[in-house]
Design an enzyme around this catalytic site. Structure first.
Site, PDB file in Angstrom:
ATOM      1  NE  ARG A 161     -23.130  28.388  25.889  1.00 24.98           N
ATOM      2  CZ  ARG A 161     -23.046  29.486  26.167  1.00 24.98           C
ATOM      3  NH1 ARG A 161     -23.494  30.395  25.262  1.00 24.98           N
ATOM      4  NH2 ARG A 161     -22.211  29.757  27.495  1.00 24.98           N
ATOM      5  N   GLY A 162     -25.953  28.789  28.659  1.00 22.79           N
ATOM      6  CA  GLY A 162     -25.832  29.844  29.241  1.00 22.79           C
ATOM      7  C   GLY A 162     -26.950  29.657  30.327  1.00 22.79           C
ATOM      8  CB  ALA A 163     -26.534  30.094  34.162  1.00 21.81           C
ATOM      9  NE  ARG A 171     -26.372  21.688  29.297  1.00 21.40           N
ATOM     10  CZ  ARG A 171     -25.645  22.452  28.900  1.00 21.40           C
ATOM     11  NH1 ARG A 171     -25.978  23.728  28.338  1.00 21.40           N
ATOM     12  NH2 ARG A 171     -24.224  22.199  29.214  1.00 21.40           N
ATOM     13  CG  ASN A 206     -18.235  29.052  34.713  1.00 22.55           C
ATOM     14  OD1 ASN A 206     -19.700  29.159  34.359  1.00 22.55           O
ATOM     15  ND2 ASN A 206     -17.318  29.500  34.102  1.00 22.55           N
ATOM     16  CG  ASP A 230     -23.344  26.926  34.336  1.00 27.99           C
ATOM     17  OD1 ASP A 230     -22.013  27.069  33.917  1.00 27.99           O
ATOM     18  OD2 ASP A 230     -24.220  27.005  33.476  1.00 27.99           O
TER      19      ASP A 230
HETATM   20  O1  MRU Z   1     -22.596  24.436  28.598  1.00 26.85           O
HETATM   21  P1  MRU Z   1     -22.743  25.787  28.478  1.00 26.85           P
HETATM   22  O2  MRU Z   1     -22.217  26.505  27.414  1.00 26.85           O
HETATM   23  O3  MRU Z   1     -24.372  25.982  29.033  1.00 26.85           O
HETATM   24  O4  MRU Z   1     -22.049  26.265  29.748  1.00 26.85           O
HETATM   25  C1  MRU Z   1     -22.320  27.834  30.002  1.00 26.85           C
HETATM   26  C2  MRU Z   1     -21.306  28.054  31.002  1.00 26.85           C
HETATM   27  O5  MRU Z   1     -20.500  27.396  31.775  1.00 26.85           O
HETATM   28  C3  MRU Z   1     -21.338  29.526  31.449  1.00 26.85           C
HETATM   29  O6  MRU Z   1     -20.197  29.986  31.875  1.00 26.85           O
HETATM   30  C4  MRU Z   1     -22.229  29.790  32.433  1.00 26.85           C
HETATM   31  O7  MRU Z   1     -23.596  29.435  32.489  1.00 26.85           O
HETATM   32  C5  MRU Z   1     -22.401  31.215  32.679  1.00 26.85           C
HETATM   33  S1  MRU Z   1     -23.419  32.025  31.530  1.00 26.85           S
HETATM   34  C6  MRU Z   1     -23.513  33.689  31.839  1.00 26.85           C
END
Ligand code: MRU
Length: 322
Positions: A44-46, A82, A236, A226
């Site tokens: 997870r995470g962008a 997603r 985000n 994101d």
């Molecule tokens: O649902 P997630 O855990 O994938 O959401 C992640 C976030 O919202 C992070 O803040 C975002 O991806 C920035 S990551 C460097």
């Protein structure tokens, strides 16, 4: 270790659903396994999702080199696993453009996506730490939301990378990690990363953030993204908007840190973004629930967006697409 990588013909990830209790590596050898990992937030995470999308298409290319229809179905399934973080579809589509040149070309492109994210993390850490120092003028007390460290990228990270860089420079006074309901990316993952880095921190419930700012206990808020729209509106993790409002009211900087790959000039503003709705089971035990995974922070609440290449000031009228 890298959060996600290509190892001996398959994708390996750190299983983020198991942290901080267990440090477990998952080896993904099929596209359905990758999609399950993405949807369960094992990866997870962008930026990490961008690499997952790219490596996923490279994996599909090796598995289905002689079946164009199957390959096209895999690309579609990966890019839509997603909907909100633009990096996922972007990484998948960029790699898919190399499919006519064969599986090796697709893998080369996917590894380039990975390497670019690693380089971007380094650049953002330096630029972001310089900016926070300039804005705060002293060792800052930082608040961050969700998890934006190495776990959300490949190594390094975005907003948490800036916090860690301030720590390395010896100019970090305090860190508050908001817990990030309902899946606790702050309380589990950011806390795990800060502990490993030897940084003192406290976890705060999400609703405490704006109050702690109002009480003068935070000098700057730093978050990831994101998707960043053409006008600077930033999508985000749910709870980010409330922190931005709290920062505005308290008169402290609200800074977004994200690679250029998270900027989507084709999305005009936050209203145009599909926000992922997740299962109510993540929130309640059987009662009806609203569970949007992300929110939109309007551009005018954002002091600065720090990318690997530039600093944009949406609150002063800058646009990411100009
Ligand atoms: O649902 P997630 O855990 O994938 O959401 C992640 C976030 O919202 C992070 O803040 C975002 O991806 C920035 S990551 C460097």
């Amino acid at each position: 270790m890298r959060t996600i990588d290509w190892v001996d013909g398959a994708i390996e990830i750190i299983d983020q659903t198991a942290l901080p209790v267990e440090e477990r590596v998952l080896r993904l050898t099929t596209v359905p396994e990758l999609i399950t990992a993405i949807q369960s937030l094992a990866v997870r995470g962008a930026p990490a999702l961008g690499v997952a999308g790219a490596l996923g298409v490279a994996l599909a290319a090796r598995l289905h080199a002689d079946d164009d229809q199957k390959l096209a179905d895999c690309v579609r399934a990966i890019e839509s696993a997603r909907p909100t973080a633009v990096n996922l579809a972007r990484g998948a589509r960029r790699t898919a453009r190399r499919l006519p040149d064969g599986p090796d070309a697709a893998l080369t492109e996917a590894l380039l996506v990975r390497d670019e994210e690693i380089a971007a993390s380094e650049a953002m850490a330096t630029r972001g730490a310089d900016l926070i120092t300039e804005l705060c003028g002293r060792a800052p007390r930082m608040l961050t939301h969700c998890n934006t460290g190495g776990l959300a990228a490949v190594v390094g990270g975005t907003a948490l990378g800036v916090v860690l860089e301030l720590h390395r420079r010896g100019t970090l006074r305090d860190v508050l990690a908001s817990e990030t309901r309902p899946l606790l990316q702050g309380a589990r993952l950011t806390a795990w990363e800060l502990t490993r880095a030897g940084v003192d921190f406290r976890v705060a419930v999400d609703g405490a953030g704006p109050f702690l700012m109002a009480r003068g206990e935070v000098d700057a808020v730093v978050v990831g993204a994101d998707r960043i729209c053409a006008n600077g509106d930033t999508i985000n993790k749910i709870g980010t908007y409330a922190h931005a409002l709290g920062a505005q009211r308290a008169g402290i900087p609200f800074v977004v840190v994200a690679p250029e790959s998270t900027i989507d000039p084709d999305t005009p503003d936050g209203a145009a973004v599909e926000i992922e709705d997740r299962s109510g089971a993540e929130v309640t035990a059987g009662f009806p629930a609203a569970n949007p995974a992300f929110d939109v922070t309007p551009h005018d609440l954002i002091t600065a967006i720090v990318t690997d290449r530039r600093t944009i000031r949406p609150g002063s009228g800058d646009r990411p697409d100009s």
